[in-house]
Design a protein around this motif. Structure first.
Motif, PDB file in Angstrom:
ATOM      1  N   ILE A 147       0.856  -1.191   0.000  1.00  0.00           N
ATOM      2  CA  ILE A 147       0.000   0.000   0.000  1.00  0.00           C
ATOM      3  C   ILE A 147       0.890   1.239   0.000  1.00  0.00           C
ATOM      4  N   LEU A 148       0.716   2.086  -1.000  1.00  0.00           N
ATOM      5  CA  LEU A 148       1.463   3.350  -1.073  1.00  0.00           C
ATOM      6  C   LEU A 148       0.510   4.473  -0.659  1.00  0.00           C
ATOM      7  N   ILE A 149       0.880   5.193   0.401  1.00  0.00           N
ATOM      8  CA  ILE A 149       0.057   6.306   0.890  1.00  0.00           C
ATOM      9  C   ILE A 149       0.810   7.597   0.596  1.00  0.00           C
ATOM     10  N   VAL A 150       0.132   8.553  -0.076  1.00  0.00           N
ATOM     11  CA  VAL A 150       0.804   9.799  -0.471  1.00  0.00           C
ATOM     12  C   VAL A 150      -0.069  11.004  -0.133  1.00  0.00           C
ATOM     13  N   HIS A 153       5.417   3.873   2.287  1.00  0.00           N
ATOM     14  CA  HIS A 153       5.231   2.524   1.774  1.00  0.00           C
ATOM     15  C   HIS A 153       4.856   1.647   2.958  1.00  0.00           C
ATOM     16  N   VAL A 154       3.787   0.890   2.828  1.00  0.00           N
ATOM     17  CA  VAL A 154       3.405  -0.071   3.862  1.00  0.00           C
ATOM     18  C   VAL A 154       3.252  -1.424   3.180  1.00  0.00           C
ATOM     19  N   GLU A 185       8.699  -0.864  -7.902  1.00  0.00           N
ATOM     20  CA  GLU A 185       8.040   0.070  -8.811  1.00  0.00           C
ATOM     21  C   GLU A 185       6.889  -0.603  -9.562  1.00  0.00           C
ATOM     22  N   GLY A 186       5.733   0.048  -9.542  1.00  0.00           N
ATOM     23  CA  GLY A 186       4.562  -0.445 -10.266  1.00  0.00           C
ATOM     24  C   GLY A 186       3.887  -1.643  -9.620  1.00  0.00           C
ATOM     25  N   TRP A 238       1.386   9.648  -8.460  1.00  0.00           N
ATOM     26  CA  TRP A 238       1.720   8.296  -8.009  1.00  0.00           C
ATOM     27  C   TRP A 238       0.816   7.194  -8.546  1.00  0.00           C
ATOM     28  N   THR A 239      -0.264   7.513  -9.264  1.00  0.00           N
ATOM     29  CA  THR A 239      -1.175   6.460  -9.715  1.00  0.00           C
ATOM     30  C   THR A 239      -0.481   5.404 -10.579  1.00  0.00           C
TER      31      THR A 239
END
Length: 194
Positions: free
Chosen positions: A8-11, A54-55, A68-69, A85-86
């Motif tokens: 899970i990427l939190i931005v 980053h989690v 990445e990706g 970041w999408t």
């Protein structure tokens, strides 16, 4: 061999609660018996700069960084950051974006332009992306600082982590005196439909 970790990427930008949200997500995973690792970058976050976290969680996680990706979900608290970041979301992943523009001060210098129609651009890159008006919902609940908890509620719809674990951790980790309103915000996000 397939990596079984959930990524899970939190931005967002400084002040939106990205770091607290990532800590809560990590703790929910750990209290569910999973291994969890996280990493964060916060440049000039005290001045509204970019914040990313980053989690990763699963049976066993070896690195805190998402390849990445390979994000299963991108959770963006701000529109331009969602657009930025999408592309990190994998093909069958989920992109969830708060429909809020926070114009950085660098725009006033003329050296940077805020993207035109970032929500539409996100949909062009990832037509399954969900654009959520979490700011408006937080305002209706009486505190605009609830955006991060609402966004976690929306994210929780796509994760196999029990609701009671989320609520237990949110109430434990929320700033003093805000446990109940954060629980309410989480449940409101969890009930949001497209």
């Amino acid at each position: 061999m397939k990596n079984a970790a959930t990524n899970i990427l939190i931005v967002g930008v400084g002040g939106q609660g990205v770091l607290l949200a990532s800590e809560i997500l990590s703790e929910v995973a750990k209290s569910s018996g999973l291994d969890a690792k996280k990493s964060e970058v916060h440049g000039m976050s005290q001045r509204g700069g970019i914040v990313t976290s980053h989690v990763r969680f699963g049976k066993e996680v070896f690195s805190p960084l998402i390849p990445e990706g390979e994000a299963d979900a991108v959770l963006a608290f701000e529109l331009a950051e969602g657009l930025r970041w999408t592309g990190q979301c994998k093909k069958d992943g989920v992109t969830i974006v708060n429909n809020q523009k926070i114009i950085p001060t660098i725009v006033s210098t003329g050296n940077f332009s805020y993207p035109d129609a970032p929500g539409e651009a996100i949909k062009k890159k990832n037509e399954g992306a969900r654009i959520i008006d979490a700011f408006k919902l937080a305002k209706s609940l009486g505190n605009v600082r609830l955006v991060n908890t609402i966004m976690l509620g929306v994210l929780s719809q796509s994760l196999d982590l029990k609701e009671e674990k989320w609520i237990e951790v949110i109430q434990r980790m929320a700033p003093k005196g805000t446990g109940e309103i954060n629980k309410k915000a989480f449940l409101a996000g969890r009930e949001l439909k497209n």
